[in-house]
Design a protein around this motif. Structure first.
Motif, PDB file in Angstrom:
ATOM      1  N   ASP A 135       0.836  -1.205   0.000  1.00 59.22           N
ATOM      2  CA  ASP A 135       0.000   0.000   0.000  1.00 59.22           C
ATOM      3  C   ASP A 135       0.871   1.256   0.000  1.00 59.22           C
ATOM      4  O   ASP A 135       0.545   2.259  -0.666  1.00 59.22           O
ATOM      5  N   SER A 147       3.868   8.141   0.266  1.00 60.22           N
ATOM      6  CA  SER A 147       3.392   9.394   0.859  1.00 60.22           C
ATOM      7  C   SER A 147       2.330   9.199   1.934  1.00 60.22           C
ATOM      8  O   SER A 147       1.998  10.151   2.644  1.00 60.22           O
ATOM      9  N   ALA A 148       1.767   7.984   2.051  1.00 60.04           N
ATOM     10  CA  ALA A 148       0.688   7.742   3.014  1.00 60.04           C
ATOM     11  C   ALA A 148       1.225   6.989   4.231  1.00 60.04           C
ATOM     12  O   ALA A 148       1.950   5.997   4.094  1.00 60.04           O
ATOM     13  N   ARG A 189       2.178   1.877  -3.430  1.00 63.46           N
ATOM     14  CA  ARG A 189       1.133   2.396  -4.313  1.00 63.46           C
ATOM     15  C   ARG A 189       0.833   3.870  -4.047  1.00 63.46           C
ATOM     16  O   ARG A 189       0.386   4.597  -4.934  1.00 63.46           O
ATOM     17  N   SER A 190       1.073   4.314  -2.817  1.00 64.99           N
ATOM     18  CA  SER A 190       0.833   5.722  -2.480  1.00 64.99           C
ATOM     19  C   SER A 190       2.007   6.613  -2.862  1.00 64.99           C
ATOM     20  O   SER A 190       2.011   7.805  -2.529  1.00 64.99           O
ATOM     21  N   ASP A 191       2.976   6.042  -3.580  1.00 69.15           N
ATOM     22  CA  ASP A 191       4.210   6.759  -3.924  1.00 69.15           C
ATOM     23  C   ASP A 191       4.938   7.209  -2.659  1.00 69.15           C
ATOM     24  O   ASP A 191       5.497   8.303  -2.587  1.00 69.15           O
TER      25      ASP A 191
END
Length: 393
Positions: free
Chosen positions: A42, A49-50, A45-47
């Motif tokens: 995950d 950032s999350a 997939r958030s690059d």
């Protein structure tokens, strides 16, 4: 059972109960995320950032009932002063573990972690930053092996012990609900999704099997069963010894030293109020830690609300180096899982015949070059001396 052991039987009975209770609490497993692999996916997939959501397993015990069991133990009736203090301190440590587990994912958890593992001193942070500054950052170049291949290597290592000690058990589990390599009550637990640098397999086996499993098995053959689960505050010494096992076999490479130092820096930043993304980004930008390694360090530090445990590796090494230079007995440290502060008590119990000499001798003591390296430790060294390469300056 000799007469001395019979005299101490009330203390030994309480010791057995404390060991049983700590097994029920299982702090290590209950602070290990069950979704680390999916959380990393995950995060990718958030690059990157999350902030990841780390899930912990539900507790399988009722905290108040376990506390009741703890404080029903009649430790006040133990007459031997040393054992009385030891048992009382261990009872209090288990009580703190229970509270810490109740406080998971709250702002209170970090205080419980500090009570269990201690903080980070300015001197320790300074040593960590010095290591990160002088050791050049290197990209991993060795091929990786799967969890299955690592399990095969671990089984072969345990069978080498069994060839010398026929009753040496082999307990290895590949699991999808653990996020890191660990030994839990003598069982080697391997994350199913993990990969390992091929050149790190041998050192990791000395760390996990040669130290954690061996000291567990040595403790299991002692009348004092707390030596299997660990005397109060044992983690620092145990992890320090495991890291030195890597060093003595020539496996404490620069990247590993940088990780140990980065863990201290990450703990310090967390205690100063930094969150996951701040820690993750600082490890990469300021300390040149590879992205996946920075992720692993950061989640270990923020798990459950903020854990300081990872500072004990470098701190444990530092304290052991001081102790070896002062002539402490290595054999006493191998009797089971104990802290440096317990060595006088352990030596007294050995002298009185309550405890026996370690059953298993770690294979890392006989590795090529180990004796020469250990002699250097005895002569006096610091954590800086464990790095033998060229400096980045």
């Amino acid at each position: 059972m000799n007469s001395t052991t019979q005299l101490l039987q009330p203390a030994l009975d309480i010791d057995v109960r404390l060991a049983e209770i700590e097994r029920r609490v299982d702090l290590l497993l209950n602070l290990t995320p069950v979704n680390a692999a999916s959380a990393w996916a995950d995060f990718e997939r958030s690059d990157f950032s999350a902030v990841p959501t780390l899930r912990l397993r539900p507790l399988e015990f009722e905290p108040d009932l376990v506390r009741r069991d703890l404080y029903n133990l009649e430790i006040e009736k133990v007459e031997d002063p040393a054992l009385h203090t030891l048992l009382r301190t261990k009872r209090d440590e288990i009580a703190r573990q229970i509270t810490a587990l109740e406080d998971r994912d709250t702002s209170r958890f970090v205080q419980g972690s500090l009570q269990l593992y201690g903080g980070v001193s300015p001197a320790l942070v300074s040593a960590a930053e010095e290591l990160l500054a002088i050791i050049p950052a290197q990209s991993p170049t060795a091929p990786s092996v799967t969890a299955g291949a690592f399990a095969e290597a671990a089984r072969a290592e345990m069978l080498r012990y069994r060839a010398v000690y026929p009753e040496f058990p082999v307990h290895i589990d590949i699991r999808d609900d653990v996020s890191e390599l660990m030994v839990s009550f003598g069982h080697l637990l391997i994350p199913e999704a993990a990969t390992f640098r091929a050149d790190r397999v041998a050192p990791l086996l000395q760390h996990e099997v040669g130290t954690h499993v061996v000291t567990y098995q040595n403790g299991a053959r002692q009348p004092l069963k707390l030596l299997t689960i660990g005397l109060p505050g044992y983690d620092e010494t145990q992890e320090g010894l495991a890291v030195l096992a890597e060093y003595l076999t020539g496996g404490l490479d620069p990247r590993r030293l940088r990780v140990l130092a980065a863990r201290v820096v990450a703990v310090g930043r967390m205690l100063d109020g930094a969150g996951f993304l701040d820690i993750f980004e600082a490890l990469q930008a300021q300390y040149r830690i590879p992205r996946k390694t920075a992720w692993i360090i950061a989640i270990r530090v923020v798990v459950a609300g903020g854990s300081v445990k990872d500072a004990i590796y470098l701190r444990g090494v530092s304290r052991l180096l001081e102790a070896f230079a002062e002539g402490i007995s290595l054999d006493a440290l191998l009797v089971g899982k104990l802290a440096l502060d317990h060595v006088p008590l352990i030596q007294d119990l050995l002298d009185r015949g309550v405890l026996r000499a370690p059953w298993v001798r770690p294979r890392w003591l006989d590795a090529p070059g180990a004796r020469e390296r250990f002699d250097r430790l005895r002569a006096g060294t610091s954590v800086m001396d464990l790095y033998e390469g060229e400096t980045a300056r």
